[in-house]
Design an enzyme around this catalytic site. Sequence first.
Site, PDB file in Angstrom:
ATOM      1  N   SER A 120      44.787  41.907  34.776  1.00  0.00           N
ATOM      2  CA  SER A 120      45.410  42.715  33.501  1.00  0.00           C
ATOM      3  C   SER A 120      44.884  41.960  32.136  1.00  0.00           C
ATOM      4  O   SER A 120      44.934  42.799  31.182  1.00  0.00           O
ATOM      5  CB  SER A 120      46.717  43.140  33.541  1.00  0.00           C
ATOM      6  OG  SER A 120      47.412  42.641  34.519  1.00  0.00           O
ATOM      7  N   HIS A 141      40.782  47.614  37.195  1.00  0.00           N
ATOM      8  CA  HIS A 141      42.406  47.389  36.966  1.00  0.00           C
ATOM      9  C   HIS A 141      42.784  48.544  37.192  1.00  0.00           C
ATOM     10  O   HIS A 141      42.825  49.654  36.593  1.00  0.00           O
ATOM     11  CB  HIS A 141      42.172  46.916  35.457  1.00  0.00           C
ATOM     12  CG  HIS A 141      43.738  46.744  34.898  1.00  0.00           C
ATOM     13  ND1 HIS A 141      44.031  47.445  33.661  1.00  0.00           N
ATOM     14  CD2 HIS A 141      44.701  46.131  35.589  1.00  0.00           C
ATOM     15  CE1 HIS A 141      45.442  46.856  33.390  1.00  0.00           C
ATOM     16  NE2 HIS A 141      45.825  46.208  34.688  1.00  0.00           N
ATOM     17  N   GLU A 153      40.826  51.114  35.316  1.00  0.00           N
ATOM     18  CA  GLU A 153      39.773  50.747  34.460  1.00  0.00           C
ATOM     19  C   GLU A 153      38.770  49.649  35.123  1.00  0.00           C
ATOM     20  O   GLU A 153      39.041  48.757  35.456  1.00  0.00           O
ATOM     21  CB  GLU A 153      40.519  49.856  33.345  1.00  0.00           C
ATOM     22  CG  GLU A 153      41.380  50.617  32.514  1.00  0.00           C
ATOM     23  CD  GLU A 153      42.139  49.763  31.558  1.00  0.00           C
ATOM     24  OE1 GLU A 153      42.564  50.393  30.508  1.00  0.00           O
ATOM     25  OE2 GLU A 153      42.638  48.755  31.738  1.00  0.00           O
ATOM     26  N   ASN A 191      46.229  48.443  27.953  1.00  0.00           N
ATOM     27  CA  ASN A 191      47.128  47.420  27.444  1.00  0.00           C
ATOM     28  C   ASN A 191      46.924  46.820  26.016  1.00  0.00           C
ATOM     29  O   ASN A 191      47.627  46.212  25.397  1.00  0.00           O
ATOM     30  CB  ASN A 191      47.090  46.191  28.347  1.00  0.00           C
ATOM     31  CG  ASN A 191      47.854  46.351  29.640  1.00  0.00           C
ATOM     32  OD1 ASN A 191      48.899  47.213  29.782  1.00  0.00           O
ATOM     33  ND2 ASN A 191      47.534  45.498  30.516  1.00  0.00           N
TER      34      ASN A 191
HETATM   35  P1  NAD Z   1      52.463  39.477  43.049  1.00  0.00           P
HETATM   36  O1  NAD Z   1      53.397  38.303  42.611  1.00  0.00           O
HETATM   37  O2  NAD Z   1      53.307  40.647  43.459  1.00  0.00           O
HETATM   38  O3  NAD Z   1      51.546  39.308  44.272  1.00  0.00           O
HETATM   39  C1  NAD Z   1      50.323  38.274  44.281  1.00  0.00           C
HETATM   40  C2  NAD Z   1      50.240  37.769  45.674  1.00  0.00           C
HETATM   41  O4  NAD Z   1      49.156  36.829  45.586  1.00  0.00           O
HETATM   42  C3  NAD Z   1      51.484  36.880  46.242  1.00  0.00           C
HETATM   43  O5  NAD Z   1      51.732  37.701  47.491  1.00  0.00           O
HETATM   44  C4  NAD Z   1      50.970  35.621  46.479  1.00  0.00           C
HETATM   45  O6  NAD Z   1      51.289  34.873  47.531  1.00  0.00           O
HETATM   46  C5  NAD Z   1      49.467  35.874  46.291  1.00  0.00           C
HETATM   47  N1  NAD Z   1      48.558  34.718  45.939  1.00  0.00           N
HETATM   48  C6  NAD Z   1      48.816  33.854  44.858  1.00  0.00           C
HETATM   49  N2  NAD Z   1      47.927  32.912  44.814  1.00  0.00           N
HETATM   50  C7  NAD Z   1      47.158  33.203  45.887  1.00  0.00           C
HETATM   51  C8  NAD Z   1      45.740  32.513  46.316  1.00  0.00           C
HETATM   52  N3  NAD Z   1      45.167  31.503  45.535  1.00  0.00           N
HETATM   53  N4  NAD Z   1      45.135  33.019  47.108  1.00  0.00           N
HETATM   54  C9  NAD Z   1      45.728  34.002  47.871  1.00  0.00           C
HETATM   55  N5  NAD Z   1      46.632  34.793  47.699  1.00  0.00           N
HETATM   56  C10 NAD Z   1      47.479  34.289  46.444  1.00  0.00           C
HETATM   57  O7  NAD Z   1      51.510  39.808  41.675  1.00  0.00           O
HETATM   58  P2  NAD Z   1      51.010  41.382  41.398  1.00  0.00           P
HETATM   59  O8  NAD Z   1      51.959  41.900  40.349  1.00  0.00           O
HETATM   60  O9  NAD Z   1      50.626  42.159  42.513  1.00  0.00           O
HETATM   61  O10 NAD Z   1      49.530  41.197  40.598  1.00  0.00           O
HETATM   62  C11 NAD Z   1      48.515  40.346  41.003  1.00  0.00           C
HETATM   63  C12 NAD Z   1      47.512  40.877  39.892  1.00  0.00           C
HETATM   64  O11 NAD Z   1      47.184  42.189  39.703  1.00  0.00           O
HETATM   65  C13 NAD Z   1      47.589  39.850  38.601  1.00  0.00           C
HETATM   66  O12 NAD Z   1      46.503  39.472  38.343  1.00  0.00           O
HETATM   67  C14 NAD Z   1      48.286  40.949  37.786  1.00  0.00           C
HETATM   68  O13 NAD Z   1      47.675  40.605  36.620  1.00  0.00           O
HETATM   69  C15 NAD Z   1      47.568  42.263  38.253  1.00  0.00           C
HETATM   70  N6  NAD Z   1      48.075  43.536  37.808  1.00  0.00           N
HETATM   71  C16 NAD Z   1      49.557  43.468  37.970  1.00  0.00           C
HETATM   72  C17 NAD Z   1      49.937  44.575  37.791  1.00  0.00           C
HETATM   73  C18 NAD Z   1      51.438  45.035  38.015  1.00  0.00           C
HETATM   74  O14 NAD Z   1      52.043  45.838  37.395  1.00  0.00           O
HETATM   75  N7  NAD Z   1      52.332  44.025  38.638  1.00  0.00           N
HETATM   76  C19 NAD Z   1      49.376  45.879  37.150  1.00  0.00           C
HETATM   77  C20 NAD Z   1      48.186  45.620  36.936  1.00  0.00           C
HETATM   78  C21 NAD Z   1      47.489  44.415  37.341  1.00  0.00           C
END
Ligand code: NAD
Length: 388
Positions: A120, A141, A153, A191
């Site tokens: 994001s 995204h 996106e 964003n």
């Molecule tokens: P999260 O913490 O819920 O999940 C991340 C997962 O990735 C975890 O289960 C972790 O164990 C795993 N992980 C971490 N490092 C790893 C690696 N090297 N290899 C494999 N797995 C690994 O996070 P999230 O909220 O799902 O966010 C994930 C991505 O999505 C980020 O880039 C975030 O910026 C983006 N994002 C989040 C949102 C939101 O609202 N949460 C919205 C859009 C985009």
Amino acid sequence: MQKDMIVGVVGAGTMGSGIAQVAAQAGHSVVLFDTRQEALDSSKQGLAKVLDRLVEKGKLTAEASAAIQGRFTYATDLKAFAKSGLMIEAIVEDLAIKQKLFLDLEAIVGKDAVLATNTSSLSVTAIAGGCKVPDRVIGLHFFNPAPLLPLVEVVPGLATDPRHAAACVALLKDWGKTPVLAKDTPGFIVNRVARPFYGEALRIYEEGIADMATIDHAMKTLGGFKMGPFELMDLIGNDVNFAVTSTVFKAFFYDPRYRPCFTQQRMVEAGWLGRKSGKGYYSYANGAVQPEAANDSVLHKAIVDRIILMLINEAVDAFYLGVADRKDLDLAMTKGVNYPKGLLAWAEEIGFSPCLAALERLQAEYGEDRYRPSPLLRKLVREGATSV
Ligand code: NAD
């Protein structure tokens, strides 16, 4: 990108699980990977629960639910992605870790596979920059919760082959999503354009013009937004919202328009993160008495006008700088964050001249660059335009 393409998802957290569900519901076989077995287990249980509920509500047959779950492979070895045609990464928001993962994936997937990131706030170009073949790296995204929110996106990096962007747009439409194309600039569309929804509300509060309850009330009743800025920040989490604001501010080389507020920083420092910590701008304790909004319609209008004005200026400027086309800019805000109207359509409804005059008044009053009108707004007024 055909229906029989295997979709690989890295990261079984909030976003990865949701994205994997979307792909499986669209008929793809899905390989879901995480470094933590617990994350995979809880993702699997979460999916079963969500699908059970859909079956209970009559929105899905029990057979369809079983078929969706049957399309999943859960993996703890990246080699499981060898046959994936599209990879979607949703791991921790850390550039070095994402770059390392993409390098590892390059060595495993076939040469025609597309590698997408759900980042994001990081630059897609920077993630691709660490790859041997950057032209197949792209940003996809999704918004949270991914199965429910239609917007995605699509963000090509500097080196991305435009054919991959077009293929992703077509695929997402097949999945029932609303894809929009965004330039690889900080915050992409949503964003970036949404920043004043929070920032200007905080500023109005800090200036003592109105309290939080009044600002929220005005934005909902007069502005037509589903949630007020403070309620929404409490839902998103003040830590998450503050981090996004700070990242965008830094990524814009400290443009004052995106400057974070002390109020929010203090909330984070206090651990008052919002709903998830039981306290944020509001209390979520059982029986907590919520503050009442001031009953002052003139004040309500002034608040709403100022926040919407800043949102419009941001959208007009994003259009001016080629972040997205007109249709996508308005779609992003209505489909991604449920705005009552697209901001460019809103500007046309109000008229460019009143928007410019009001921004100039704010800029003169505060003497701050934060309120500088977009050059496009000036141009539209000069030319007597009625549409962007
Ligand atoms: P999260 O913490 O819920 O999940 C991340 C997962 O990735 C975890 O289960 C972790 O164990 C795993 N992980 C971490 N490092 C790893 C690696 N090297 N290899 C494999 N797995 C690994 O996070 P999230 O909220 O799902 O966010 C994930 C991505 O999505 C980020 O880039 C975030 O910026 C983006 N994002 C989040 C949102 C939101 O609202 N949460 C919205 C859009 C985009």
